[in-house]
Design an enzyme around this catalytic site. Sequence first.
Site, PDB file in Angstrom:
ATOM      1  N   HIS A   1       0.836  -1.211   0.000  1.00  0.00           N
ATOM      2  CA  HIS A   1       0.000   0.000   0.000  1.00  0.00           C
ATOM      3  C   HIS A   1       0.866   1.255   0.000  1.00  0.00           C
ATOM      4  O   HIS A   1       0.655   2.171  -0.809  1.00  0.00           O
ATOM      5  CB  HIS A   1      -0.915  -0.015   1.226  1.00  0.00           C
ATOM      6  CG  HIS A   1      -1.779   1.199   1.353  1.00  0.00           C
ATOM      7  ND1 HIS A   1      -3.143   1.165   1.153  1.00  0.00           N
ATOM      8  CD2 HIS A   1      -1.486   2.492   1.665  1.00  0.00           C
ATOM      9  CE1 HIS A   1      -3.640   2.384   1.321  1.00  0.00           C
ATOM     10  NE2 HIS A   1      -2.653   3.200   1.649  1.00  0.00           N
ATOM     11  N   GLU A   2       1.838   1.317   0.895  1.00  0.00           N
ATOM     12  CA  GLU A   2       2.664   2.521   1.006  1.00  0.00           C
ATOM     13  C   GLU A   2       3.546   2.718  -0.223  1.00  0.00           C
ATOM     14  O   GLU A   2       3.714   3.843  -0.707  1.00  0.00           O
ATOM     15  CB  GLU A   2       3.520   2.461   2.277  1.00  0.00           C
ATOM     16  CG  GLU A   2       2.715   2.394   3.570  1.00  0.00           C
ATOM     17  CD  GLU A   2       1.714   3.528   3.704  1.00  0.00           C
ATOM     18  OE1 GLU A   2       2.019   4.663   3.289  1.00  0.00           O
ATOM     19  OE2 GLU A   2       0.606   3.279   4.217  1.00  0.00           O
TER      20      GLU A   2
ATOM     21  N   ASP B   1      -5.337   8.245  -1.745  1.00  0.00           N
ATOM     22  CA  ASP B   1      -6.251   7.456  -0.913  1.00  0.00           C
ATOM     23  C   ASP B   1      -7.681   7.925  -1.139  1.00  0.00           C
ATOM     24  O   ASP B   1      -8.160   8.854  -0.495  1.00  0.00           O
ATOM     25  CB  ASP B   1      -5.889   7.589   0.568  1.00  0.00           C
ATOM     26  CG  ASP B   1      -4.598   6.881   0.928  1.00  0.00           C
ATOM     27  OD1 ASP B   1      -4.406   5.744   0.464  1.00  0.00           O
ATOM     28  OD2 ASP B   1      -3.784   7.462   1.666  1.00  0.00           O
TER      29      ASP B   1
END
Length: 356
Positions: free
Chosen positions: A308-309, A323
């Site tokens: 995700h990061e 996001d």
Amino acid sequence: MRFSSSFLSVLALASQALAFPLNDLPTTDSGLEVKLTSVGNTRMKAVLTNTADHDLSFLKFNTFFDDAPTQKVRIAKDGSLVPFNGIHRYYNIDDLPQEAFIPLAPGESVEAEFDIAETSDLSAGGSYKIFASGVIPIVAGPGIKVTSAVSFSTDEMTVDVDGAEAAQVQSALPEATLDKRTRIDRNTCTGNYYNALARALQTAAGYASRAAQAAQAGNRFQEFFKTTSPQVRQNVAARFSAIAQECRSPSGGRTTYHCQDVYRACQQGIIAYTIPARSAVVNCPPYWRLPAVVNQGFAPDMGYVVVHEFAHAPSIFRPGTVDHAYGYAQCVRLNSQQALSNADNYALFAAAASRR
């Protein structure tokens, strides 16, 4: 700052319920109203009003009401987006503290002020286009279990900014004392932190590699990205391949990974965050309580969060993602354009490609 037009957007509650099957969502005719106005050169005030006939709470993370330097609006000048210099924060929507929510009674309003020059360089001054869109998780009634969400998109507005005054606004992020760029920051990642992160990077490398293969020919691509275009498949596969390569470069990658909160942006409920402009990823204390590996479903583990990061980081693959939404139920409701620019869609797809 001068507004060329009024900026009033009425938001209707989307039929998106995170705790229910997607084909059996509760319906509601309630909604929210958001108003954004100028209170200075680059300062803005957002007012959110509960237009429903019942109490509700909304999650403040990644909204106008987030105290952290998250992306609250999009800014464009001369047809190009102005780079965002703040943070993207990751949280587990099923494990949030009470203080992450703001309650509103029927007809009640809440307001917040923020300065857009804290997270974007507006020193050039002149005319800028400002707009915002996203999803706001909602809790209907008491408790902290998210039950629905508001999907919103504001009208575009034009503002005139005094560049000299904007240049005097201090960045919202403190400077961190760093060594030359390395993949893992050995100043903050020591002992058990280093060992756990090294394993997480290995897990994430496997997730991303399998996702790259699945993106090219897998049968679940449409589910997460709402398209089967060969060109889009190739682009998504390339992002996953770049993430996998980054995970395998613990001493010479394109980002710096910190195991402690060097930028002071962690708070209760936040698992990790990325600062795209600084090519930095930071784990917060809740990260270290995640399981090392989850073998089925879509719950986050340490490797999932790494994917995700890294999806956020433009130093790994351009453009970096943002996001729009979190969790399976929110993310599969996004349209193709939103899904392809949403970090958690990549983490979810990677999990689907690796787990039972």
